[in-house]
Structure formats: C-alpha cells, structure tokens
Design an enzyme around this catalytic site. Structure first.
Site, PDB file in Angstrom:
ATOM      1  N   ALA A  16      34.778  35.015  45.683  1.00 39.20           N
ATOM      2  CA  ALA A  16      34.278  34.984  44.225  1.00 39.20           C
ATOM      3  C   ALA A  16      35.102  35.044  43.332  1.00 39.20           C
ATOM      4  CB  ALA A  16      32.930  35.885  44.181  1.00 39.20           C
ATOM      5  N   SER A  17      36.327  35.586  43.440  1.00 39.38           N
ATOM      6  CA  SER A  17      37.191  36.134  42.570  1.00 39.38           C
ATOM      7  C   SER A  17      38.217  34.673  41.910  1.00 39.38           C
ATOM      8  CB  SER A  17      38.294  37.059  43.013  1.00 39.38           C
ATOM      9  OG  SER A  17      39.443  37.102  42.214  1.00 39.38           O
TER      10      SER A  17
END
Length: 216
Positions: A16-17
């Site tokens: 998700a980063s």
C-alpha cells in the site's frame, strides 16, 4: 523476462505504500527480480528487532542487495538504475536531463508527497479533521506538476524515466484518496493514462486497492 541469477536483492515493503510501489515499478522497468519481504505496518513489524537490523529508522522500503543495505525509496530507485540498468534510458547521464529528473524527485519528496501526507494521511492516523489550507497547498503542488507536463507525454523527455515512475506512485496515491484530476488538470490526466502502459503498473494498482481498503 525477469533476470534470474545468484544475486539476492531483497525488498522489505508494504504494497500500500507509495514509496514502496515506486521501487517496485523501477525494478519492473529494469526487469530485475526482487525477493519481496512484506512488512505489516499495522502489526508494527517495522519495530521488530530483525527488521531494525536492516533499517534502524523503522521505515519501508528498505533494500538489502547482498550485504549492502539502503533505505529511502528515491535513493533505492537511483541505486537500482545505476547498478542494474543496461542503458541509461531510465536515468540519462546528460547533465541537464539528469538535473531535471533530480529536480522532480526532490519536488516529490519535499513538496508533493509531503503535502499529500499532511492532508490525507496524518488526519486519518490521528483522527483529526482535514485542514482546508492544506488542501489548498496540495492543489498548489499539483498545479506545479500540471504545468511541468505542458506539451509533454512524459515528465522529462519523449521516453519514460524514473521521474515518471516515482511521481506516478505518489499521484496514483493522491487519486486513490479521491482527488479528481480530470476536471482541472488535463495534462496530469493524459499522463496518468499514458502511465497505464508503464512497467509495474499492475503491481502499483494492486497496492492502490489495498490502500483503499485501509481508508474505507
């Protein structure tokens, strides 16, 4: 096809980063196989002693290339293209071109990503209300990028560079939070469409979907 050899290049990451996705897109552009080591930030795995030996700053991404360790996504991206790029296409050696790429990378780090983080992520993490002044600040940064893309298919030249991959990870994150580029930012909208053909696009999209699930 991906390169397979005896090299052990490990990436500690969370999908998700945005910074992690930038590194993965650069690796995809290089056709470089990474040994992916997921870190669950919600479970605070970044503070586990084993990971702190890799990155005492307890942040992702972190790279271990044989015995060499490196953190900070933009530094990792530059390292990978300089070490494993078969040509300088992604990070041209021409001083003016490279200078412009570096300018955009620092713009992402110090302005665009920072303002996105302040407006979207900090309020979510702290449970505080979003500040309209910070939205104005974010719009200003997006406007800078819109102007930079005037009459260009890619950010720097006629071809893809690491500037596109790094900035795309940030811009796609902003878009995932609900920011609408289509009405006011036609150059960015066209660039986002172009980037659908970029290496690592599918991996980035998977990470974006994970990010959206966190913020529902």
């Amino acid at each position: 096809m991906l390169r397979n050899d005896k090299r052990d290049t490990q990436l500690y990451y969370t999908p998700a980063s945005g910074p992690c996705r930038a590194v993965m897109m650069v690796a995809a552009a290089l056709k470089l196989k990474l040994s992916l080591k997921p870190i669950n930030l919600m479970a605070r795995e970044q503070y586990h002693p084993g990971f702190l030996k890799v990155n005492p700053h307890h942040s992702v991404p972190a790279l271990v290339d044989n015995e060499f360790t490196l953190s900070e996504s933009r530094a990792i991206c530059i390292y990978l293209v300089e070490k494993y790029g078969r040509t300088d296409a992604l990070y041209p050696k021409n001083p003016k071109t490279r200078g412009t790429i570096n300018q955009l990378i620092y713009f992402d780090m110090g302005t665009l990503f920072k303002r996105m983080y302040e407006y979207y992520i900090i309020p979510f993490m702290t449970g505080t209300a979003q500040d309209e002044k910070q939205l104005e600040s974010l719009n200003e940064a997006v406007g800078y990028l819109e102007n930079f893309l005037s009459d260009k298919k890619y950010l720097v030249s006629y071809r893809l560079t690491i500037a596109d991959l790094i900035l795309y990870a940030t811009v796609s994150t902003i878009e995932a939070f609900g920011f609408d580029f289509t009405a006011t930012y036609p150059n960015i909208t066209n660039w986002l469409e172009t980037m659908k053909d970029a290496p690592g696009y599918d991996q980035n999209t998977e990470g974006i979907e994970m990010l959206k699930s966190f913020f529902k």
